[in-house]
Design a protein around this motif. Structure first.
Motif, PDB file in Angstrom:
ATOM      1  N   THR A 166       3.702   2.406   6.577  1.00 19.11           N
ATOM      2  CA  THR A 166       3.548   3.436   5.544  1.00 19.11           C
ATOM      3  C   THR A 166       2.417   3.069   4.606  1.00 19.11           C
ATOM      4  O   THR A 166       2.383   1.957   4.076  1.00 19.11           O
ATOM      5  N   ALA A 167       1.513   4.027   4.411  1.00 20.42           N
ATOM      6  CA  ALA A 167       0.357   3.825   3.541  1.00 20.42           C
ATOM      7  C   ALA A 167       0.374   4.832   2.402  1.00 20.42           C
ATOM      8  O   ALA A 167       0.543   6.038   2.634  1.00 20.42           O
TER       9      ALA A 167
ATOM     10  N   ASN B 290       2.729   6.491   8.586  1.00 23.71           N
ATOM     11  CA  ASN B 290       3.256   7.450   7.635  1.00 23.71           C
ATOM     12  C   ASN B 290       2.321   7.447   6.425  1.00 23.71           C
ATOM     13  O   ASN B 290       1.983   6.379   5.917  1.00 23.71           O
ATOM     14  N   VAL B 291       1.923   8.616   5.956  1.00 27.48           N
ATOM     15  CA  VAL B 291       0.927   8.681   4.897  1.00 27.48           C
ATOM     16  C   VAL B 291       1.482   9.387   3.664  1.00 27.48           C
ATOM     17  O   VAL B 291       1.897  10.548   3.738  1.00 27.48           O
ATOM     18  N   ALA B 292       1.469   8.680   2.546  1.00 32.45           N
ATOM     19  CA  ALA B 292       1.788   9.257   1.247  1.00 32.45           C
ATOM     20  C   ALA B 292       0.470   9.678   0.613  1.00 32.45           C
ATOM     21  O   ALA B 292      -0.329   8.831   0.196  1.00 32.45           O
ATOM     22  N   VAL B 293       0.232  10.964   0.578  1.00 36.10           N
ATOM     23  CA  VAL B 293      -1.015  11.535   0.078  1.00 36.10           C
ATOM     24  C   VAL B 293      -0.853  11.814  -1.414  1.00 36.10           C
ATOM     25  O   VAL B 293       0.030  12.564  -1.814  1.00 36.10           O
TER      26      VAL B 293
ATOM     27  N   ILE C  51       1.183  -0.495   2.892  1.00 36.77           N
ATOM     28  CA  ILE C  51      -0.259  -0.448   2.624  1.00 36.77           C
ATOM     29  C   ILE C  51      -0.517   0.363   1.368  1.00 36.77           C
ATOM     30  O   ILE C  51       0.013   1.472   1.218  1.00 36.77           O
ATOM     31  N   LEU C  52      -1.326  -0.174   0.480  1.00 37.17           N
ATOM     32  CA  LEU C  52      -1.776   0.549  -0.705  1.00 37.17           C
ATOM     33  C   LEU C  52      -3.294   0.642  -0.654  1.00 37.17           C
ATOM     34  O   LEU C  52      -3.983  -0.378  -0.551  1.00 37.17           O
ATOM     35  N   VAL C  53      -3.815   1.863  -0.735  1.00 44.10           N
ATOM     36  CA  VAL C  53      -5.258   2.080  -0.785  1.00 44.10           C
ATOM     37  C   VAL C  53      -5.598   2.710  -2.132  1.00 44.10           C
ATOM     38  O   VAL C  53      -5.284   3.878  -2.378  1.00 44.10           O
ATOM     39  N   ASN C  54      -6.215   1.920  -2.997  1.00 39.56           N
ATOM     40  CA  ASN C  54      -6.633   2.395  -4.319  1.00 39.56           C
ATOM     41  C   ASN C  54      -7.999   3.052  -4.190  1.00 39.56           C
ATOM     42  O   ASN C  54      -9.033   2.402  -4.292  1.00 39.56           O
TER      43      ASN C  54
END
Length: 255
Positions: A11-12, A35-38, A89-92
């Protein structure tokens, strides 16, 4: 030791995913099975990204998120974890343009907003996500900075200073969290075709690319997204504290 090159099932959470590099990153991760948290400041933009992915049968949900709001960060992180059962996963990625001459009467206002969105938000998101990343088998943090952190442009000192802060934050957190197996890396995009550069006339963009980049062109958001994906693979477990330009050779070129 067999190391996986797949993010399937992970999950990102991606900030600023309603457009540009953020949306491209959401699309790339979703196509690879994550899985993507937009999240995006614009609820409509976030939902448009998630809806497009859902129509393709890909797992994605959307949340409106102002990354300058600490409570909103906590709420959205918890909601994403509840929806997908964890966070790996965290993408800032969320960003703004922040240009002002140092003697401008609005300089302090631009400076404060730049740091709130481009730097302070990064550490708040990391801190909110950290308990969940600690529970992941493949915890990854990727911070998006800019080549402006490595070499500045006139009138962009608020932006350049905040982005340079992101590179420092990345290295410091990589050292601090390394013993837990949490990798923290930073990407510095150069000239990329996004909403921020769309207002620049095409002729001016091409002249800049010819003069400054080795590849003589602007990059595509997906080209940045694939570097982000690479840093988040389970097999990227020995890469941390890296600051990686994705700039078409801009920083390498002297003439």
């Amino acid at each position: 030791m067999a190391l996986s090159r797949s993010v399937r099932g992970l999950t990102a959470l991606i900030t600023g995913a309603g457009s540009g590099m953020g949306r491209a990153t959401a699309e790339v991760f979703a196509r690879e099975g994550a899985n993507v948290a937009v999240t995006d400041l614009s609820a409509d933009a976030a939902w448009q990204t998630a809806d497009a992915l859902q129509r393709d049968g890909l797992p994605a949900e959307a949340w409106a998120l102002d990354v300058a709001d600490p409570q909103a960060i906590e709420t959205v992180v918890q909601a994403a974890v509840a929806r997908f059962g964890g966070l790996d996963i965290l993408v800032n990625n969320a960003g703004i343009s922040a240009f002002a001459a140092v003697d401008s009467p609005t300089y302090d206002q631009v400076w404060d907003r730049a740091f709130a969105v481009l730097l302070t938000a990064h550490q708040r998101l990391v801190r909110s996500a950290l308990p969940h990343l600690r529970a992941s088998k493949h915890p990854r943090i990727v911070n998006i900075a800019s080549t402006e952190a490595l070499g500045a442009t006139a009138r962009d000192s608020p932006y350049a200073a905040a982005k340079a802060g992101v590179t420092g934050l990345t290295r410091a957190l990589a050292v601090e969290l390394g013993k837990e197996g949490i990798t923290v890396n930073c990407i510095c995009p150069g000239p990329i075709l996004t909403g921020m550069t769309a207002e620049v006339p095409e002729a001016d963009r091409q002249a800049f690319a010819n003069r400054r980049t080795a590849l003589r062109r602007y990059g595509d958001p997906e080209e940045v997204a694939h570097m982000t994906l690479s840093l988040c693979l389970p097999s990227a477990s020995y890469i941390t504290g890296a600051v990686i330009p994705v700039d078409g050779g801009l920083m390498a070129r002297n003439a």
